[in-house]
Design an enzyme around this catalytic site. Structure first.
Site, short mmCIF file in Angstrom:
data_model
loop_
_atom_site.label_atom_id
_atom_site.label_comp_id
_atom_site.label_asym_id
_atom_site.label_seq_id
_atom_site.Cartn_x
_atom_site.Cartn_y
_atom_site.Cartn_z
N CYS A 70 0.47 0.52 2.89
CA CYS A 70 -0.13 -0.81 2.96
C CYS A 70 -1.20 -0.87 1.87
O CYS A 70 -2.09 -0.01 1.84
CB CYS A 70 -0.76 -0.96 4.34
N CYS A 181 1.41 -6.09 -2.27
CA CYS A 181 1.38 -6.03 -0.80
C CYS A 181 2.76 -5.54 -0.41
O CYS A 181 3.77 -6.06 -0.93
CB CYS A 181 1.11 -7.41 -0.22
N1 DGL Z 1 1.44 -4.88 4.05
C1 DGL Z 1 0.05 -5.00 3.88
C2 DGL Z 1 -0.36 -4.75 2.45
O1 DGL Z 1 0.35 -4.08 1.73
C3 DGL Z 1 -0.69 -6.21 4.33
C4 DGL Z 1 -0.19 -7.14 5.35
C5 DGL Z 1 -1.29 -7.67 6.22
O2 DGL Z 1 -2.06 -8.55 5.82
O3 DGL Z 1 -1.38 -7.14 7.32
O4 DGL Z 1 -1.39 -5.19 2.01
#
Ligand code: DGL
Length: 264
Positions: A70, A181
């Site tokens: 993430c 993201c």
């Molecule tokens: N998948 C997460 C990232 O790479 C973020 C998603 C969220 O806002 O929870 O930033």
């Protein structure tokens, strides 16, 4: 060899896919902290607290390495996680700005990411190191992660949300789009449709998988007891269905982890 990964939901599965491609013999344990989704609009403290709890969940499965799958958690909490867990190597995800800068012809690059990632010190420092002579546009993408968590990766609403963000960037001459993201690679077909044929989209999945290979000294797929474990703090059934759809095959095991606290 077991790799532990976490994300606020199904985003990190895009990283899992790349890990399997390069390390087909590795066992994996994936934790979707869906009860605390989204991370991207939380305060830095909240993101750190969620991340440390997620790491606690994964540590119960004795991973040989952990991936913070993430960008939000990586840019905000990587340091805190590394201080907290010193016995297991931790690999983070960084927006692919360096290869984007090497690739752009127009010198206009857009970094698509959550608000929290774009505001983070780690990201701002990354930009300072690589953005010389470039126009880097920090671009939040309202609603995108929610669409992905809803399974809306190819419908008209998703296409409109992608168009709303991407078309002004294309008009401003952006030719490289960094998917900063881990949820966004699931929208890639739509993003590519909207950016036009001459533009490129870059994510960090392969770089993370290569780093992990190096860290673990992974060479061949000779792990005979390969296992995939899936955990979620949210709705197990919903996660199982969506993860199976995104990964293109039925995932075999989903366990429910009781969330130890929510943020309002
Ligand atoms: N998948 C997460 C990232 O790479 C973020 C998603 C969220 O806002 O929870 O930033």
């Amino acid at each position: 060899m077991r790799v532990g990964l976490f994300d606020s939901g199904v985003g990190g599965l895009s990283i899992l896919r790349d890990i399997w491609r390069l390390m087909p013999g590795a066992s994996t344990v994936y934790f979707a902290d869906t009860a605390n989704f989204p991370y991207g609009t939380k305060s830095e403290d909240e993101v750190r607290r969620c991340s440390l709890r997620a790491v606690d969940v994964l540590m119960k499965y004795h991973p040989s390495a952990m991936v913070v799958a993430c960008n939000t958690a990586s840019t905000i909490a990587l340091e805190a996680i590394r201080k907290y867990i010193t016995t297991v190597p931790i690999v983070g995800v960084v927006p692919a700005l360096k290869p984007a800068v090497a690739m752009t012809i127009t010198k206009n690059v857009a970094v698509l990411a959550t608000e929290r990632t774009l505001a983070s010190r780690a990201y701002q420092e990354l930009k300072k190191s690589f953005a010389d002579g470039m126009t880097i546009i920090d671009q939040p993408c309202p609603g995108w992660v929610e669409l992905v968590e809803n399974g809306q990766i190819d419908d008209a609403e998703a296409e409109q949300a992608v168009r709303d963000v991407v078309e002004p960037l294309a008009a401003a001459g952006v030719d490289v789009y960094v998917l900063g993201c881990t949820h966004y690679p699931w929208l890639r077909p739509l993003i590519e449709k909207c950016v036009g044929q001459k533009a490129s989209t870059l994510d960090s999945g392969e770089a993370v998988a290569k780093k992990l290979q190096r860290v673990l000294g992974y060479q061949t797929a000779n792990d005979t007891e390969r296992q995939e474990i899936y955990l979620t703090s949210g709705n197990a059934d919903g996660f199982q269905k969506l993860a199976s759809r995104l990964l293109g095959r039925d995932i075999v095991l989903t366990l429910y982890v009781k969330s130890r606290g929510e943020f309002g």
